[in-house]
Design an enzyme around this catalytic site. Structure first.
Site, PDB file in Angstrom:
ATOM      1  N   TYR A   1       1.518 -11.070  -7.854  1.00 55.32           N
ATOM      2  CA  TYR A   1       2.221 -11.844  -8.878  1.00 55.32           C
ATOM      3  C   TYR A   1       2.993 -13.035  -8.325  1.00 55.32           C
ATOM      4  O   TYR A   1       3.312 -13.954  -9.066  1.00 55.32           O
ATOM      5  CB  TYR A   1       3.204 -10.949  -9.637  1.00 55.32           C
ATOM      6  CG  TYR A   1       2.548  -9.787 -10.338  1.00 55.32           C
ATOM      7  CD1 TYR A   1       1.610  -9.987 -11.335  1.00 55.32           C
ATOM      8  CD2 TYR A   1       2.882  -8.479  -9.986  1.00 55.32           C
ATOM      9  CE1 TYR A   1       1.008  -8.913 -11.982  1.00 55.32           C
ATOM     10  CE2 TYR A   1       2.293  -7.401 -10.621  1.00 55.32           C
ATOM     11  CZ  TYR A   1       1.355  -7.622 -11.617  1.00 55.32           C
ATOM     12  OH  TYR A   1       0.766  -6.569 -12.249  1.00 55.32           O
TER      13      TYR A   1
ATOM     14  N   HIS B   1      -2.059  -9.849  12.388  1.00 56.81           N
ATOM     15  CA  HIS B   1      -1.108  -8.737  12.469  1.00 56.81           C
ATOM     16  C   HIS B   1      -1.799  -7.401  12.221  1.00 56.81           C
ATOM     17  O   HIS B   1      -2.185  -7.113  11.091  1.00 56.81           O
ATOM     18  CB  HIS B   1      -0.001  -8.951  11.429  1.00 56.81           C
ATOM     19  CG  HIS B   1       1.224  -8.126  11.679  1.00 56.81           C
ATOM     20  ND1 HIS B   1       1.990  -8.256  12.819  1.00 56.81           N
ATOM     21  CD2 HIS B   1       1.829  -7.182  10.926  1.00 56.81           C
ATOM     22  CE1 HIS B   1       3.012  -7.421  12.753  1.00 56.81           C
ATOM     23  NE2 HIS B   1       2.938  -6.750  11.616  1.00 56.81           N
TER      24      HIS B   1
ATOM     25  N   ARG C   1       7.870  -6.051  18.372  1.00 51.48           N
ATOM     26  CA  ARG C   1       8.226  -5.690  17.016  1.00 51.48           C
ATOM     27  C   ARG C   1       9.684  -5.961  16.669  1.00 51.48           C
ATOM     28  O   ARG C   1       9.976  -6.638  15.686  1.00 51.48           O
ATOM     29  CB  ARG C   1       7.922  -4.198  16.784  1.00 51.48           C
ATOM     30  CG  ARG C   1       8.075  -3.774  15.339  1.00 51.48           C
ATOM     31  CD  ARG C   1       7.696  -2.316  15.144  1.00 51.48           C
ATOM     32  NE  ARG C   1       6.318  -2.045  15.533  1.00 51.48           N
ATOM     33  CZ  ARG C   1       5.761  -0.855  15.497  1.00 51.48           C
ATOM     34  NH1 ARG C   1       6.464   0.194  15.088  1.00 51.48           N
ATOM     35  NH2 ARG C   1       4.499  -0.682  15.861  1.00 51.48           N
TER      36      ARG C   1
END
Length: 832
Positions: free
Chosen positions: A128, A84, A38
């Site tokens: 968007y 993931h 990570r």
């Protein structure tokens, strides 16, 4: 000691464990997971796992740089579904960060839509925005298909969905920033210039034991997306040596001066965000920790101009002292601490070992990784080439026996039987016979032996090259250097951050550099009342050459040389004057239309610009002389115009129906040549014209006949008192295209406010258009419109000496068959 019970359903027993041991074991597992999966980047590609999964997934899905962007929601869904096992927010945030040019020195994703801003604005929701890979990301993953890195199944446990442990990483791991906090470890890696790092890697291939001082001659230091200035070298030397160091970064601030104000302009900031910088400045001003600034902090930044934070200075403020306070009290100067902690691993093994490293050790490790990638790529290509060679041998045999093979196909029960027959008949291997057996009969009959022979020769050459590459390390290193040079040529760029080796944090600022360097410009006013700035010499001509007009020259009205820090004074037909810094005029080409003056100055619709002047200073001994159409003239010192700005001020008071005809900027001691549209010219001395204040009404310059108006004025400055420049003549031009040169000596010196003498004999209906003082070698551009046409302006270039030099009564020569619209004196080029 606290204890807990754990019921085991499978065994039906109760097991007791020490809670501390259990917690320690669980925390160790968690800590290892955070460190390796990570928080820390791999030293081979500079990426964290989530970043690597995003780039790999986009590559596999075909979201390449040459293809249209796709919705970010599609990317997020793909990564979550295949790679993931975490939330969508973490994936989208990581992808957006890879697309932000103010975060990444070299963005790996090309974003479309609102991807956040440097002012701290959050990106739009992923439904968007759109994205795709950048060319740089594709270079980072180059050769991934050549078995250069290990692949393993993702959490999806689908054998078709694989992810790499690390990427081939054809770009160094320190060109983009990276930060993360693990368990007991943290990393904060600054970005660096790609070209500098690659050149250093090339040098390290020859000299891996070079010193840090030698490395610092190639990599100057961090190179932030925002720019800025690093103060001193000690911090850079520290983290280059040990992987840990602290540097001080300052904003780049410039001084902008206009006739009415002075401002400090922040053009580059440290890597902390514009919002934080602005807040820190406002707090410092409000708290009284910074003196000499007005309280308004204006952010004029945009995508075109970049960062521009304007801080207006008080009239009595010392810019250097104010800037010193700003550096001390605000985030215009910040300290940044770096810890270059990466994960390391053996070739073809996941990286599991976190280590803090200096720049030398890191780049040598990355070079070794690149050698391993090139070796594995060559091995893969060699294996594929040999396999293809083997198949080609079979195809050549098949082409030579095509008809017999067709018969074998026809006689066989099925394709498998045909394949076995071909193998036995021509002693082919299974791989060779499989290719032939997979063809249709028509394909077999069209087998081209010559084509396969040529391909075999090419492959044999390629196999020899690959074998040489694998057997000779020097050849492998030379190949790696060539590929690094190609990356520099393709992606390399200049530094954005300046490293000031001599500066010290505790030293006050001695001088603030001007915002715009004093560079020469050519300023242009067009007949459509537009302005533009061009490089010096854009319209220049050498004495031995004739100027060649281009499209757009038909709009020219005035050309004047100047400098970027000059004040451009504009005199309008209404008698108002305006002023704008030259650096604000738009940069353009000769053919461009320019920017309408009304967008730069507060011109009223009925006002027209009459003349422009580029002023380096508003000197006491220079004057603005304005002439009106009704024959009035006003002379005022330039010092009266220091405070004029874009809003304008009334200068010459005009009678009803009057307007400004022309204007001049002069030094005292010369002579005026004033002309009317009826062809009269008056020559009078400057001594007869008294200087007055800016708001004066002026005095009579020339007595005009009934119905006449003043149209032009020129100023004759003798080289020495009582002498004229050799060959100086007054060029007179009429609206119908007639012209002549008149020696200045032909015009008698008379008193001001008299009628003058006839200088140009005009045909009925014709009028004097303008006059110019010229030398014989001057070149002039004439703009005219053919007779009877309402449009379609044309240009003609002549030397002044091509126009006849005549006496006052001499008949003029017609230059153009139509209406003359303008005459522009072309500036000469300074010859060495």
């Amino acid at each position: 000691m606290a204890r807990m019970s754990d019921r085991s359903v499978e065994q039906g027993t109760i097991r007791e464990e020490d809670f501390a041991v259990l917690l320690a074991r669980a925390f160790a597992t968690y800590g290892l997971s955070v460190v390796t999966d990570r928080a820390l980047p791999d030293a081979r590609d500079g990426l964290k796992p989530v970043q690597r999964r995003i780039l790999t997934g986009m590559r596999e899905a075909g979201y390449r740089s040459e293809r249209p962007t796709v919705k970010s929601a599609e990317v997020v869904g793909l990564i979550l579904g295949n790679y993931h096992p975490h939330g969508d927010a973490s994936v989208y945030e990581a992808a957006v960060r890879l697309a932000q040019p103010f975060t990444m020195r070299y963005p790996l994703i090309e974003g479309q839509g609102n991807m956040g801003s440097e002012d701290g604005d959050a990106p739009a929701a992923y439904r968007y925005t759109e994205m795709r890979l950048s060319p740089l990301a594709e270079a980072l993953m180059a050769d991934l298909e050549c078995e250069t890195v290990p692949l393993h199944p993702t959490y999806k446990q689908d054998p078709k969905v694989l992810e790499p442990d690390y990427l081939p990483g054809r770009l160094p791991p320190v060109i983009n920033p990276s930060s993360g906090i693990a368990v007991g470890l943290a990393t904060n890696i600054p970005p660096h210039n790609l070209a500098e790092v690659l050149r250093a890697c090339i040098a390290l291939l020859d000299q891996p034991e070079m010193s840090v001082e030698q490395l610092m001659t190639m990599i100057q230091g961090p190179d932030f997306p925002q720019g800025g200035r690093v103060i001193g070298l000690d911090g850079i030397r520290d983290y280059f040596t040990t992987g840990k160091g602290r540097i001080v970064v300052r904003a780049e601030v410039r001084l902008e001066e206009t006739p009415r104000s002075r401002s400090l302009v922040v053009v580059q900031i440290p890597p902390v965000g514009r919002d934080r910088v602005k807040v820190s400045i406002a707090e410092a001003i409000n708290a009284g920790r910074v003196e000499g600034l007005l309280p308004d902090v204006r952010d004029e930044s945009d995508a075109e101009k970049g960062t521009r934070i304007v801080l207006d200075l008080r009239k009595d403020a010392d810019p250097a002292r104010v800037l010193t306070q700003l550096y001390q009290e605000t985030d215009l100067q910040v300290s940044l601490s770096f810890q270059m902690v990466f994960l390391f691993g053996e070739p073809m093994q996941p990286a599991r070992q976190p280590r803090q490293v200096g720049m030398l050790e890191l780049l040598n490790y990355w070079n070794a990784h690149q050698i391993d990638v090139l070796t594995r790529r060559a091995q893969f290509q060699l294996r594929k080439a040999r396999e293809r060679l083997h198949v080609l041998e079979g195809l050549i045999i098949g082409a030579a026996n095509a008809q017999e093979i067709v018969r074998l196909f026809q006689q066989a029960e099925d394709r498998a039987a045909a394949r076995r027959a071909i193998e036995e008949r021509y002693r082919l291997t299974a791989a060779q016979s499989e290719v032939i057996a997979g063809m249709t009969l028509s394909q077999v009959t069209r087998l081209d032996a010559q084509k396969y022979v040529r391909e075999r020769e090419e492959l044999q050459t390629r196999v020899a090259e690959l074998e040489h590459l694998l057997s000779d390390r020097r050849a492998l290193v030379a190949q790696l250097k060539r590929e690094m040079q190609q990356l520099i040529r393709r992606f390399g760029d200049g530094r954005r951050t300046v490293v000031d080796a001599q500066a010290r944090v505790d030293e006050p600022v001695r001088e603030v550099q001007p915002l715009y360097e004093r560079t020469p410009l050519t300023l242009v006013l067009t007949r459509a009342a537009a302005v533009k700035a061009l490089p010096p010499g854009a319209y220049g001509t050498r004495s031995s050459e004739r100027y060649g007009p281009v499209r757009g020259d038909e709009q020219l009205r005035q050309i004047l040389p100047g400098y970027s820090q000059d004040a451009v004074l504009c005199v309008a037909s209404s008698g108002r004057v305006f002023q704008v810094p030259a650096f604000r005029l738009p940069q353009a080409t000769r053919s461009a239309r320019g920017e309408p003056l009304a967008r730069l100055l507060a011109l009223n619709p009925e006002e027209e610009p009459v003349a422009l002047f580029a002023l380096a200073a508003h000197e006491e001994d220079r004057y603005l002389v304005t002439f009106s159409r009704q024959g009035k003239v006003k002379k005022s010192p330039l010092s009266e115009y220091r405070t004029v700005d874009e809003e304008g001020l009334q200068d010459m008071k005009l009678a009803e129906g009057d307007a400004v005809a022309t204007a001049l900027v002069v030094r005292a001691g010369g002579e005026y040549l004033v002309s009317s549209d009826s062809g009269q010219t008056l020559r009078f001395a400057d001594e007869s014209l008294r200087s007055q204040g800016r708001s004066g009404q002026g005095v009579m310059a020339m007595t005009l006949a009934a119905g006449s108006r003043l149209v032009s004025a020129a100023y004759l400055q003798p080289e020495q008192p009582g002498e004229l420049a050799t060959g100086t003549a007054l060029l007179l031009l009429s609206e119908q295209g007639y012209a002549k040169r008149l020696a200045v000596e032909e015009l008698p010196l008379r008193g001001r406010a008299t009628a003058g003498v006839t200088s140009l004999t005009l045909l009925p209906g014709d009028q004097l258009l303008t006059t110019l003082l010229v030398q014989p070698t001057d070149q002039l551009l004439f703009v005219w419109r053919p007779e009877g046409a309402n449009r379609g302006e044309q240009t003609r270039v002549l030397r002044a000496q091509e126009i006849p030099l005549l006496g006052r009564s001499g008949p003029p020569q017609r230059l153009v068959e139509g209406q003359l619209l303008a005459a522009v004196l072309l500036p000469p080029v300074q010859e060495n």
